[in-house]
Every structure is written in structure tokens, then in C-alpha cells.
Design a protein around this motif. Structure first.
Motif, PDB file in Angstrom:
ATOM      1  N   ASN A  86       0.834  -1.429   0.128  1.00  0.00           N
ATOM      2  CA  ASN A  86       0.063   0.068   0.105  1.00  0.00           C
ATOM      3  C   ASN A  86       1.004   1.171  -0.048  1.00  0.00           C
ATOM      4  N   MET A  87       2.023   1.226   0.621  1.00  0.00           N
ATOM      5  CA  MET A  87       2.950   2.306   0.675  1.00  0.00           C
ATOM      6  C   MET A  87       3.461   2.494  -0.893  1.00  0.00           C
ATOM      7  N   LEU A  88       3.852   1.515  -1.533  1.00  0.00           N
ATOM      8  CA  LEU A  88       4.460   1.603  -3.033  1.00  0.00           C
ATOM      9  C   LEU A  88       3.126   1.860  -3.896  1.00  0.00           C
ATOM     10  N   ALA A  89       1.926   1.271  -3.780  1.00  0.00           N
ATOM     11  CA  ALA A  89       0.767   1.724  -4.661  1.00  0.00           C
ATOM     12  C   ALA A  89       0.173   3.112  -4.388  1.00  0.00           C
ATOM     13  N   GLY A  90       0.270   3.551  -3.289  1.00  0.00           N
ATOM     14  CA  GLY A  90      -0.248   4.915  -2.913  1.00  0.00           C
ATOM     15  C   GLY A  90      -1.869   4.736  -2.926  1.00  0.00           C
ATOM     16  N   ARG A  91      -2.436   5.860  -3.521  1.00  0.00           N
ATOM     17  CA  ARG A  91      -4.007   5.672  -3.744  1.00  0.00           C
ATOM     18  C   ARG A  91      -4.559   4.529  -4.504  1.00  0.00           C
ATOM     19  N   ASP A  92      -3.645   4.331  -5.506  1.00  0.00           N
ATOM     20  CA  ASP A  92      -4.100   3.156  -6.346  1.00  0.00           C
ATOM     21  C   ASP A  92      -4.136   1.906  -5.910  1.00  0.00           C
ATOM     22  N   GLN A 139       7.172  -1.912 -10.197  1.00  0.00           N
ATOM     23  CA  GLN A 139       8.049  -2.066  -9.022  1.00  0.00           C
ATOM     24  C   GLN A 139       7.853  -3.566  -8.579  1.00  0.00           C
TER      25      GLN A 139
END
Length: 244
Positions: A152-158, A223
Motif C-alpha cells: 500500500n505504501m508503494l501503490a499509494g492511492r491506487d 515495481q
């Protein structure tokens, strides 16, 4: 001389004569006087067609199970619990596919399959003389939380990965590790063959888990190496349980 009543004669007292008491073994006959009230204690015997109510609920009608439904109409117990054994087997075999992992099949997340896989691995470890049921369950929960936060940190809001689905993905990707745990019972312990099998198993589990995660975010494929790095750390820890 009448001795019924004591008489005194010159200061001498004559004792009263006692009559013997006779006991009639028969029950005494009550006088049949219609004027005397008499209570009868005879309880009438109820016939089969009549019923006496003592404050109890009436008996339920029996129609061969028609009132509550027959057992043939009841769904299976696993279906009532929401456990689909056919789907669990299908997901496990899909993880074992070395060519392609169908991510759409794992969209319907569940925890029944991962729990069964963890218990199977714990059983194989128990046969090897290692009691590690709690360790396996604890590690997979911590690993799933780690992957959940990292992704969730890598994907962010997506990113749309929730903890329940993450636990299902990480758990189902343990299928090669369970197979490795079973094969380690017949392979020489801590030999070269065991180390090679451990390395291949870790790569297999990492590939299966990474392919399921990168499809959840539009830019997660760029990523992939970071996602795979987090996954490989998880399955290296589980391989240590088997090897050592």
C-alpha cells in the motif's frame, strides 16, 4: 363381684380389670350413611383418545420430519460454514502451475485454504520432530501484515489491497513450501539436495505471490522487483523452518 369400677373396702384398692384388645386384620367398614360427606381418591384412567393437561405444552405433530424439513434438504456443513473445498483445491493447483498463475481465480479471498496449508506444514514438521504450529501461524500473520503495509505504501492511492486478501494470497502461495516440507521427510537432511530444493521452493513461492500482487495496482508492475524482494524474505524464513 363387679370389678368394672374400683371400690374401696377398708382402705384396700381393687385394681381395674383390663380387657384384651383384639385387632381385626380386615379394614374397618365405613358406615354407609348418605348424610356423611365422603371424598373419593380414585383417579380415573384416561383413555387413549383423551389427554389431561398439567400445564405442559401439547405434543408436536410428527409427520415424518415434514414440520421441520428432512435431512436430505439440509445443505452440507462445509457449505454452511462457507468453505468451498473444490475452490480451495483449484487455487492450490493453480499455484503449483509453473507456467502461469491465474490471478482472477484468487480474487475471491478466503482463509480456509491458508489455514489448511499451515496445518499441513505443521503436521509435516511434527513428523520431522519439530513442533511449530504456533510459529507457522504467527509468522504468516506477521508476513501478511508486512506485505500489506509495503504494497500500500508503494501503490499509494491506487492500491486496493486489504489485509484479508493479502493473508489469503500469502497463504495460498505457501503450497510449494508445504510440498517441500513433505519431501524433506525423505530427502537427506541438510544435504545439497535439500538446499537446492529450498532455493527452488523460495523462488516458486515468491513468483506466485508477486504475480498476484502486481495486478492489484496499475503501476505495481513497474515495481515488481521491490514486491518480489519483500516476498522472497518471507519465504526464506519459512524455508529455514524446514531446513534447520
Amino acid at each position: 363381684m363387679d370389678f368394672s369400677h374400683p371400690q374401696s373396702h377398708v382402705g384396700i384398692t381393687v385394681p381395674q380389670q383390663r380387657r384384651p384388645i383384639t385387632i381385626n386384620p380386615r379394614a374397618p367398614d365405613f358406615p354407609s350413611n348418605p348424610n356423611l360427606p365422603f371424598i373419593s381418591f380414585d383417579i380415573p384412567v384416561a383413555s387413549s383418545s383423551s389427554s389431561i393437561s398439567y400445564g405442559l405444552p401439547p405434543p408436536l405433530p410428527s409427520h415424518g420430519g415434514a414440520a421441520f424439513g428432512s435431512f436430505e434438504e439440509e445443505p452440507p456443513l462445509l457449505e454452511e460454514l462457507g468453505i468451498n473445498t473444490h475452490l480451495i483445491m483449484k487455487k492450490a493447483l493453480n499455484i503449483l502451475n509453473p507456467i502461469r498463475v491465474n490471478s482472477d481465480l484468487h480474487e475471491d479471498a478466503d482463509l480456509s485454504g491458508p489455514f489448511v496449508l499451515c496445518m499441513m506444514m505443521g503436521l509435516f514438521q511434527l513428523l520431522a520432530g519439530k513442533l511449530q504450529f504456533g510459529v507457522i501461524l504467527g509468522w504468516i500473520c506477521m508476513a501478511s501484515f508486512f506485505v500489506y503495509v509495503m504494497f500500500n505504501m508503494l501503490a499509494g492511492r491506487d492500491g486496493n489491497l486489504d489485509l484479508y486478501r493479502c493473508l489469503s494470497m500469502v497463504g495460498y502461495s505457501m503450497v510449494p513450501m508445504v510440498v517441500f516440507s513433505a519431501l524433506s521427510l525423505v530427502v537427506p537432511h541438510r544435504g545439497i539436495g535439500t538446499l537446492i530444493m529450498a532455493g527452488l521452493t523460495v523462488l516458486w513461492c515468491t513468483r506466485a505471490c508477486t504475480n498476484q500482487l502486481v495486478v492489484l495496482a496499475p503501476y505495481a508492475d513497474q515495481q515488481r522487483s521491490l514486491v518480489a524482494y519483500a516476498c522472497i524474505l518471507i519465504y526464506i524464513m519459512f524455508s529455514f523452518l524446514v531446513v534447520f
